[in-house]
Design a protein around this motif. Structure first.
Motif, mmCIF file in Angstrom:
data_model
loop_
_atom_site.group_PDB
_atom_site.id
_atom_site.type_symbol
_atom_site.label_atom_id
_atom_site.label_comp_id
_atom_site.label_asym_id
_atom_site.label_seq_id
_atom_site.Cartn_x
_atom_site.Cartn_y
_atom_site.Cartn_z
ATOM 1 N N MET A 1 0.844 -1.195 0.000
ATOM 2 C CA MET A 1 0.000 0.000 0.000
ATOM 3 C C MET A 1 0.879 1.244 0.000
ATOM 4 O O MET A 1 2.015 1.220 0.460
ATOM 5 C CB MET A 1 -0.886 0.024 1.244
ATOM 6 C CG MET A 1 -1.902 -1.059 1.299
ATOM 7 S SD MET A 1 -2.885 -0.901 2.780
ATOM 8 C CE MET A 1 -4.078 -2.169 2.499
ATOM 9 N N ASN B 1 -0.678 7.381 2.115
ATOM 10 C CA ASN B 1 -1.627 8.387 1.664
ATOM 11 C C ASN B 1 -2.179 9.122 2.885
ATOM 12 O O ASN B 1 -1.678 8.943 3.999
ATOM 13 C CB ASN B 1 -2.742 7.753 0.821
ATOM 14 C CG ASN B 1 -3.459 6.646 1.562
ATOM 15 O OD1 ASN B 1 -3.420 6.561 2.786
ATOM 16 N ND2 ASN B 1 -4.118 5.784 0.808
ATOM 17 N N SER C 1 -5.024 8.844 4.555
ATOM 18 C CA SER C 1 -5.608 8.014 5.608
ATOM 19 C C SER C 1 -4.532 7.246 6.377
ATOM 20 O O SER C 1 -4.636 7.071 7.590
ATOM 21 C CB SER C 1 -6.655 7.051 5.037
ATOM 22 O OG SER C 1 -6.074 6.132 4.156
ATOM 23 N N THR D 1 -13.588 -4.715 2.234
ATOM 24 C CA THR D 1 -13.576 -4.661 0.767
ATOM 25 C C THR D 1 -14.763 -3.870 0.232
ATOM 26 O O THR D 1 -14.930 -3.748 -0.969
ATOM 27 C CB THR D 1 -13.615 -6.080 0.165
ATOM 28 O OG1 THR D 1 -14.776 -6.762 0.644
ATOM 29 C CG2 THR D 1 -12.365 -6.854 0.520
ATOM 30 N N THR E 1 -17.515 -0.392 0.215
ATOM 31 C CA THR E 1 -17.362 1.022 -0.094
ATOM 32 C C THR E 1 -16.578 1.718 1.018
ATOM 33 O O THR E 1 -16.866 1.544 2.196
ATOM 34 C CB THR E 1 -18.751 1.684 -0.222
ATOM 35 O OG1 THR E 1 -19.508 0.975 -1.191
ATOM 36 C CG2 THR E 1 -18.614 3.142 -0.625
ATOM 37 N N ALA F 1 -13.389 1.204 1.594
ATOM 38 C CA ALA F 1 -12.274 0.368 2.041
ATOM 39 C C ALA F 1 -10.925 0.954 1.648
ATOM 40 O O ALA F 1 -9.937 0.746 2.348
ATOM 41 C CB ALA F 1 -12.411 -1.046 1.485
ATOM 42 N N GLU F 2 -10.883 1.697 0.546
ATOM 43 C CA GLU F 2 -9.610 2.288 0.127
ATOM 44 C C GLU F 2 -9.112 3.337 1.128
ATOM 45 O O GLU F 2 -7.933 3.662 1.158
ATOM 46 C CB GLU F 2 -9.706 2.889 -1.272
ATOM 47 C CG GLU F 2 -10.671 4.043 -1.415
ATOM 48 C CD GLU F 2 -12.125 3.615 -1.638
ATOM 49 O OE1 GLU F 2 -12.985 4.494 -1.667
ATOM 50 O OE2 GLU F 2 -12.393 2.417 -1.777
ATOM 51 N N VAL F 3 -10.006 3.839 1.956
ATOM 52 C CA VAL F 3 -9.628 4.775 3.016
ATOM 53 C C VAL F 3 -9.336 4.025 4.311
ATOM 54 O O VAL F 3 -8.397 4.342 5.035
ATOM 55 C CB VAL F 3 -10.746 5.817 3.240
ATOM 56 C CG1 VAL F 3 -10.431 6.703 4.426
ATOM 57 C CG2 VAL F 3 -10.951 6.647 1.989
ATOM 58 N N ARG G 1 -8.486 0.687 4.871
ATOM 59 C CA ARG G 1 -7.400 -0.296 4.899
ATOM 60 C C ARG G 1 -6.026 0.294 5.240
ATOM 61 O O ARG G 1 -5.332 -0.255 6.096
ATOM 62 C CB ARG G 1 -7.337 -1.068 3.578
ATOM 63 C CG ARG G 1 -8.314 -2.212 3.521
ATOM 64 C CD ARG G 1 -8.022 -3.096 2.330
ATOM 65 N NE ARG G 1 -7.901 -2.289 1.118
ATOM 66 C CZ ARG G 1 -8.671 -2.398 0.057
ATOM 67 N NH1 ARG G 1 -9.600 -3.304 0.029
ATOM 68 N NH2 ARG G 1 -8.499 -1.623 -0.987
ATOM 69 N N PRO G 2 -5.592 1.384 4.606
ATOM 70 C CA PRO G 2 -4.266 1.919 4.977
ATOM 71 C C PRO G 2 -4.208 2.386 6.434
ATOM 72 O O PRO G 2 -3.213 2.154 7.123
ATOM 73 C CB PRO G 2 -4.063 3.090 4.018
ATOM 74 C CG PRO G 2 -4.994 2.858 2.903
ATOM 75 C CD PRO G 2 -6.148 2.097 3.453
#
Length: 135
Positions: free
Chosen positions: A22, A25, A27, A93, A95, A97-99, A101-102
């Motif tokens: 990853m 970023n 988050s 996984t 909506t 999740a991209e924020v 998970r990190p």
């Protein structure tokens, strides 16, 4: 002494991001802020315990050993509860999740390294930096 926990946590957070491939970023950066707070809190708990024992008249070595033993369970519990709370976010996984998970990855990895290094290296450094005068 307590600020030494920040690099301990940083190592684990960066390693966790690297292992999960990853990027750093916004988050993940917020995760580092939360991680540093918990890591410093664990350091304060441990150093305060050692200082209290030393103020009661124990030698530096006895204070370090007994303080580390006495605060093992609270430090482990704090790290475990915080880490387990972030596991669903790390595995998400859906909506958003991209924020999530990190942030969760940084906290879990950083708490692991910070806790281990706090329990082993912080007492060691405490004993080195605050040696009693030999008479």
């Amino acid at each position: 002494m307590v600020v030494l926990n920040v690099p301990f946590a940083l190592v684990g957070g960066i390693a966790a991001l690297w292992m999960r491939q990853m990027n750093l970023n916004l988050s993940a950066s917020i995760g580092f802020i939360a991680l540093f707070g918990v890591a410093v809190l664990n350091g304060v708990v441990l150093v305060t315990s050692i200082n209290q024992l030393h103020a009661q008249g124990l030698s530096i070595h006895e204070s370090v050993v007994n303080g580390a033993k006495r605060r093992l369970r609270p430090v482990l519990t704090t790290a475990l509860v915080a880490s387990l709370g972030f596991v669903p976010m790390a595995l998400a996984t859906s909506t958003g999740a991209e924020v999530q998970r990190p942030l969760a990855t940084v906290v879990i990895g950083g708490l692991f390294s910070s806790t281990v290094l706090t329990l082993f290296l912080l007492p060691l450094f405490y004993g080195w930096f605050l040696r009693e005068d030999v008479k």
